[in-house]
Design an enzyme around this catalytic site. Structure first.
Site, PDB file in Angstrom:
ATOM      1  N   ASN A  44       0.874  -1.177   0.000  1.00 47.38           N
ATOM      2  CA  ASN A  44       0.000   0.000   0.000  1.00 47.38           C
ATOM      3  C   ASN A  44       0.908   1.223   0.000  1.00 47.38           C
ATOM      4  OD1 ASN A  44      -1.776   2.043   0.506  1.00 47.38           O
ATOM      5  ND2 ASN A  44      -2.314   1.377   2.578  1.00 47.38           N
ATOM      6  N   LYS A  61       0.114   4.235  -0.304  1.00 53.80           N
ATOM      7  CA  LYS A  61      -0.547   5.403   0.300  1.00 53.80           C
ATOM      8  C   LYS A  61      -0.315   6.667  -0.540  1.00 53.80           C
ATOM      9  CE  LYS A  61       0.131   3.329   4.791  1.00 53.80           C
ATOM     10  NZ  LYS A  61      -0.047   3.484   6.215  1.00 53.80           N
ATOM     11  N   HIS A 111      -9.605   0.821   4.714  1.00 54.40           N
ATOM     12  CA  HIS A 111      -8.324   1.021   5.419  1.00 54.40           C
ATOM     13  C   HIS A 111      -8.560   1.932   6.623  1.00 54.40           C
ATOM     14  CE1 HIS A 111      -4.211   2.255   6.271  1.00 54.40           C
ATOM     15  NE2 HIS A 111      -3.833   1.175   5.606  1.00 54.40           N
ATOM     16  N   GLU A 130      -7.000   4.348   7.725  1.00 55.54           N
ATOM     17  CA  GLU A 130      -6.828   5.778   7.457  1.00 55.54           C
ATOM     18  C   GLU A 130      -8.081   6.364   6.808  1.00 55.54           C
ATOM     19  OE1 GLU A 130      -3.016   5.356   5.509  1.00 55.54           O
ATOM     20  OE2 GLU A 130      -2.236   4.675   7.439  1.00 55.54           O
ATOM     21  N   GLU A 168      -5.452  -5.302  10.392  1.00 57.70           N
ATOM     22  CA  GLU A 168      -4.462  -4.264  10.627  1.00 57.70           C
ATOM     23  C   GLU A 168      -4.769  -3.549  11.942  1.00 57.70           C
ATOM     24  OE1 GLU A 168      -2.487  -3.074   6.709  1.00 57.70           O
ATOM     25  OE2 GLU A 168      -4.197  -1.753   6.973  1.00 57.70           O
ATOM     26  N   GLY A 189       2.318   1.996  10.657  1.00 62.61           N
ATOM     27  CA  GLY A 189       3.233   3.121  10.506  1.00 62.61           C
ATOM     28  C   GLY A 189       3.885   3.562  11.797  1.00 62.61           C
ATOM     29  N   SER A 200       3.355  -2.418  10.349  1.00 71.09           N
ATOM     30  CA  SER A 200       4.806  -2.422  10.559  1.00 71.09           C
ATOM     31  C   SER A 200       5.448  -3.774  10.248  1.00 71.09           C
ATOM     32  CB  SER A 200       5.146  -1.965  11.976  1.00 71.09           C
ATOM     33  OG  SER A 200       4.689  -0.637  12.184  1.00 71.09           O
TER      34      SER A 200
HETATM   35  C1  PEP Z   1      -0.740  -0.107   5.823  1.00 71.18           C
HETATM   36  O1  PEP Z   1      -0.648   0.972   5.276  1.00 71.18           O
HETATM   37  O2  PEP Z   1      -1.742  -0.792   5.587  1.00 71.18           O
HETATM   38  C2  PEP Z   1       0.321  -0.550   6.732  1.00 71.18           C
HETATM   39  C3  PEP Z   1       0.235  -1.721   7.276  1.00 71.18           C
HETATM   40  O3  PEP Z   1       1.370   0.327   6.908  1.00 71.18           O
HETATM   41  P1  PEP Z   1       2.796  -0.005   7.653  1.00 71.18           P
HETATM   42  O4  PEP Z   1       3.294  -1.288   7.057  1.00 71.18           O
HETATM   43  O5  PEP Z   1       3.655   1.173   7.323  1.00 71.18           O
HETATM   44  O6  PEP Z   1       2.504  -0.138   9.108  1.00 71.18           O
END
Ligand code: PEP
Length: 255
Positions: free
Chosen positions: A9, A11, A95, A97, A167, A173, A213
């Site tokens: 992703n 983003k 997601h 976000e 997630e 992040g 992460s």
């Molecule tokens: C994500 O954007 O779905 C995500 C898991 O980001 P990160 O790997 O940076 O935590």
């Protein structure tokens, strides 16, 4: 046996040249990968260029969102037909976000998910609890609400095409990864929800990615868990080496 699925992703990152260079690098680096499905999800505006760069490769392309209506008077939105037209196979939906920054509900995510399925594309449905919800002991309730709300009205045949990404919001992040045990515990519960609602065959078939992460250094342990079938990767998907490190970790695990 579920085939691992590693998706990046990107983003709201990269410019056109960087996005195309990353795609070209991945195309080369992942050419020999035959043990996992791979996809990248650039910003809307670079999907076309990235899809062109990845033509003929084993790296699929996805979008990070879509609108649920067909083409028409919806200023600023992007339809599933448009995404299909420029080479998308996948669409990330719900997601955190979008849920927590933009304010999207499970009801809206459900409409989008149905539109994606109707167009023959594959939804990657994200669910996950926030830190205060975990600390309040509400993890299972939050994930169940997002699960049932986002998947309302689907048939078992529909559900077989869906990918779920668990997630935990507190791990996205932040560099704070869920332990393999914490992640496995939730993944197993999500699989129970799938079985309860859609039956055992569907539960056995649906892939549940972990996101939060995931990095080359922690991927193997996470991917070795019985109910973790891949990853949705943010930060580590922005470099060929780190994304490939995670993809390679999927090779050594029995998924
Ligand atoms: C994500 O954007 O779905 C995500 C898991 O980001 P990160 O790997 O940076 O935590």
């Amino acid at each position: 046996m579920r085939r691992p699925f590693i998706a990046g992703n990107w983003k709201m990152n990269l410019n056109r040249a960087e996005a195309v260079a990353l795609a070209e690098g991945l195309k080369q680096a992942a050419a020999a990968v035959d043990y996992a499905d791979i996809a990248v999800c650039p910003s809307f505006v670079y999907i076309d260029a990235v899809a062109q760069a990845l033509k003929g490769s084993n790296v699929g392309v996805g979008a990070q969102d879509c609108y649920f209506e067909g083409n028409g008077a919806f200023t600023g939105e992007v339809s599933v037909e448009m995404l299909k037209d420029i080479g998308c196979t996948y669409v990330i939906l719900g997601h955190s976000e979008r849920r927590h920054i933009i304010g999207e509900s499970s009801e809206l995510t459900n409409k989008k998910l149905k539109a994606v399925l109707a167009a023959g594309l594959i939804p990657i449905l994200c669910i996950g609890e926030m830190l205060e919800q975990r600390e309040a002991g509400a993890t299972d309730d939050v994930n169940a609400e997002q699960f049932f709300g986002s998947l309302a009205g689907l048939t078992s045949d529909d559900m077989k095409k869906v990918v779920i990404a668990y997630e935990p919001v507190w791990a996205i992040g932040t560099g704070k990864v869920a332990t393999p045990e914490q992640a496995q515990e939730v993944h197993a519960k999500v699989r129970q929800l799938i079985e309860f609602r859609f039956g055992k065959d569907v539960a056995d078939a649906v892939r549940i990615q972990y996101g939060g992460s995931m990095k080359p250094g922690n991927a193997a342990e996470l991917l070795a868990q019985a109910d973790i079938d891949g990853g949705l990767i943010g930060g580590a998907a922005l470099k060929v080496d780190s994304f490939m490190g995670i993809i390679e970790a999927a090779k050594t695990t029995e998924l």
